[in-house]
Design a protein around this motif. Sequence first.
Motif, mmCIF file in Angstrom:
data_model
loop_
_atom_site.group_PDB
_atom_site.id
_atom_site.type_symbol
_atom_site.label_atom_id
_atom_site.label_comp_id
_atom_site.label_asym_id
_atom_site.label_seq_id
_atom_site.Cartn_x
_atom_site.Cartn_y
_atom_site.Cartn_z
ATOM 1 N N THR A 115 -12.901 3.173 40.261
ATOM 2 C CA THR A 115 -11.585 3.346 39.618
ATOM 3 C C THR A 115 -10.592 4.016 40.566
ATOM 4 O O THR A 115 -9.432 3.623 40.685
ATOM 5 N N GLU A 116 -11.067 5.029 41.270
ATOM 6 C CA GLU A 116 -10.193 5.743 42.206
ATOM 7 C C GLU A 116 -9.741 4.821 43.329
ATOM 8 O O GLU A 116 -8.566 4.820 43.729
ATOM 9 N N LEU A 117 -10.691 4.017 43.844
ATOM 10 C CA LEU A 117 -10.332 3.090 44.925
ATOM 11 C C LEU A 117 -9.328 2.042 44.440
ATOM 12 O O LEU A 117 -8.408 1.659 45.174
ATOM 13 N N GLU A 118 -9.503 1.572 43.182
ATOM 14 C CA GLU A 118 -8.550 0.604 42.637
ATOM 15 C C GLU A 118 -7.158 1.221 42.519
ATOM 16 O O GLU A 118 -6.144 0.566 42.804
ATOM 17 N N GLN A 119 -7.068 2.467 42.094
ATOM 18 C CA GLN A 119 -5.774 3.143 42.006
ATOM 19 C C GLN A 119 -5.130 3.286 43.389
ATOM 20 O O GLN A 119 -3.931 3.070 43.566
ATOM 21 N N ARG A 120 -5.948 3.646 44.385
ATOM 22 C CA ARG A 120 -5.434 3.778 45.740
ATOM 23 C C ARG A 120 -4.943 2.431 46.281
ATOM 24 O O ARG A 120 -3.915 2.347 46.969
ATOM 25 N N LEU A 121 -5.703 1.382 45.944
ATOM 26 C CA LEU A 121 -5.292 0.052 46.373
ATOM 27 C C LEU A 121 -3.955 -0.338 45.736
ATOM 28 O O LEU A 121 -3.050 -0.850 46.391
ATOM 29 N N HIS A 122 -3.796 -0.064 44.424
ATOM 30 C CA HIS A 122 -2.547 -0.388 43.740
ATOM 31 C C HIS A 122 -1.369 0.390 44.336
ATOM 32 O O HIS A 122 -0.279 -0.154 44.556
ATOM 33 N N LEU A 123 -1.585 1.687 44.609
ATOM 34 C CA LEU A 123 -0.525 2.518 45.200
ATOM 35 C C LEU A 123 -0.145 2.010 46.587
ATOM 36 O O LEU A 123 1.047 1.964 46.960
ATOM 37 N N ALA A 124 -1.181 1.622 47.360
ATOM 38 C CA ALA A 124 -0.900 1.115 48.710
ATOM 39 C C ALA A 124 -0.112 -0.181 48.645
ATOM 40 O O ALA A 124 0.822 -0.403 49.427
ATOM 41 N N LEU B 138 -6.131 -0.886 53.631
ATOM 42 C CA LEU B 138 -6.303 -1.630 52.387
ATOM 43 C C LEU B 138 -7.473 -2.598 52.501
ATOM 44 O O LEU B 138 -8.273 -2.767 51.564
ATOM 45 N N GLU B 139 -7.546 -3.267 53.660
ATOM 46 C CA GLU B 139 -8.653 -4.189 53.855
ATOM 47 C C GLU B 139 -10.001 -3.472 53.800
ATOM 48 O O GLU B 139 -10.978 -3.952 53.197
ATOM 49 N N GLU B 140 -10.050 -2.308 54.451
ATOM 50 C CA GLU B 140 -11.295 -1.544 54.418
ATOM 51 C C GLU B 140 -11.654 -1.121 53.005
ATOM 52 O O GLU B 140 -12.829 -1.171 52.586
ATOM 53 N N LEU B 141 -10.592 -0.701 52.225
ATOM 54 C CA LEU B 141 -10.847 -0.297 50.839
ATOM 55 C C LEU B 141 -11.343 -1.472 50.000
ATOM 56 O O LEU B 141 -12.229 -1.330 49.142
ATOM 57 N N GLU B 142 -10.742 -2.650 50.223
ATOM 58 C CA GLU B 142 -11.163 -3.827 49.468
ATOM 59 C C GLU B 142 -12.629 -4.170 49.776
ATOM 60 O O GLU B 142 -13.413 -4.522 48.875
ATOM 61 N N MET B 143 -12.983 -4.092 51.074
ATOM 62 C CA MET B 143 -14.374 -4.366 51.443
ATOM 63 C C MET B 143 -15.312 -3.344 50.804
ATOM 64 O O MET B 143 -16.407 -3.693 50.310
ATOM 65 N N LEU B 144 -14.874 -2.099 50.812
ATOM 66 C CA LEU B 144 -15.699 -1.055 50.214
ATOM 67 C C LEU B 144 -15.860 -1.273 48.717
ATOM 68 O O LEU B 144 -16.958 -1.125 48.146
ATOM 69 N N ILE B 145 -14.739 -1.663 48.051
ATOM 70 C CA ILE B 145 -14.804 -1.919 46.605
ATOM 71 C C ILE B 145 -15.743 -3.087 46.321
ATOM 72 O O ILE B 145 -16.536 -3.077 45.362
ATOM 73 N N LYS B 146 -15.628 -4.128 47.184
ATOM 74 C CA LYS B 146 -16.486 -5.285 46.995
ATOM 75 C C LYS B 146 -17.966 -4.902 47.136
ATOM 76 O O LYS B 146 -18.838 -5.322 46.335
ATOM 77 N N ALA B 147 -18.254 -4.066 48.133
ATOM 78 C CA ALA B 147 -19.634 -3.630 48.335
ATOM 79 C C ALA B 147 -20.132 -2.802 47.153
ATOM 80 O O ALA B 147 -21.287 -2.947 46.698
ATOM 81 N N LYS B 148 -19.230 -1.941 46.640
ATOM 82 C CA LYS B 148 -19.614 -1.119 45.499
ATOM 83 C C LYS B 148 -19.823 -1.955 44.257
ATOM 84 O O LYS B 148 -20.715 -1.684 43.431
ATOM 85 N N ASP B 149 -18.945 -3.002 44.107
ATOM 86 C CA ASP B 149 -19.130 -3.882 42.955
ATOM 87 C C ASP B 149 -20.507 -4.561 43.005
ATOM 88 O O ASP B 149 -21.219 -4.693 41.989
ATOM 89 N N GLU B 150 -20.870 -5.016 44.206
ATOM 90 C CA GLU B 150 -22.178 -5.651 44.354
ATOM 91 C C GLU B 150 -23.304 -4.668 44.027
ATOM 92 O O GLU B 150 -24.308 -5.018 43.383
#
Length: 355
Positions: A301-310, A255-267
């Motif tokens: 969007t896919e990463l956010e869904q995975r984060l919510h499921l996790a 989850l932490e890795e996904l959050e970091m990845l999402i943050k990087a993608k947002d940037e």
Amino acid sequence: HFSCREQPIFSTRAHVFQIDPATKRNWIPASKHALTVSYFYDATRNVYRIISVGGTKAIINSTITPNMTFTKTSQKFGQWADSRANTVYGLGFASEQHLSQFAEKFQEVKEAARLAREKSQDKTELTNPALNISSHQVLPSPIISSNGPGEDKLFRSQSADVEITTEKERLKKMLSEGSVSEVQWEAEFFSLQDNNNKLVAALHEANANVDQWKKQLAAYQEETETLRQRVAELESQGAHDSSNENNKEELSQTLEELEMLIKAKDEEIQMLKSQKCGRWEAEGEREETLQKLQELEARNTELEQRLHLAEQTLAETLAEREKIQNEVTKVAEIMDVKIFELSEIRQGLAKLVES
């Protein structure tokens, strides 16, 4: 009613029973209390009988024949069969000594009856048949009282044609003195018998309580064993949950890795959006950038869904673990209560055994 021609040879006290005529196996008590049972000699007919009277009724009226046998079936109980009366008599005595004395007298009288029959067949006139018993260990004697505390009254007498008046007076005096002692010992006997009945009733009640406690103890032991098995299952499940703990840590790391990845993608998206307002040097580069932006948004969007499921899976795992811990705690408390109850029951059984 017994005529004066019959005189008692030996008397004792015993509880009288007769065999059940229906089953021929069970004993039926003839009276509620012990009765006087006596050997009598009929000088006129030259026969010996065992007689016991309860009130106005003859409980035992058995003529002894040479083929009869008295059998000791226990330390204080004996029996004999009377074919003429078509029954079997049983006697319960206060002590083994009383039973032995009655059995010995039965054998003596049986032998005397055999000799009397033989002499009668030989047509030999007996001057005094009752006194002839002395040659076969039925010794003539005055009434002898041998009473002891807690025992039934036991006395002996021997029939004889006493010709001397002074002897008759002496016997009457002894009979009178014996009757007073008899009343005293009779009262003491019934008092002891009543106390014995109370003790027997208390013993039966105690045995019933012990049986009930044993059943309750067995039920508690069975329930405790069931709880132990449940605890073992829960501990096993807890061990399984510990393995899930490792999975949870891995999931948290992911989850932490996904959050970091999402943050990087947002940037990157923000950077692309800022560049979008600028001037594009080539149309082809612009289209490629838009397509890349759409792909990044879909990926986001896919990463956010995975984060919510996790996060949802993690919450369910934590809730299940808390539920299992609560159940283990509850079972442990129940076991503590049952173990305390078992210790109290064992202490009660120990006190009962000591008493």
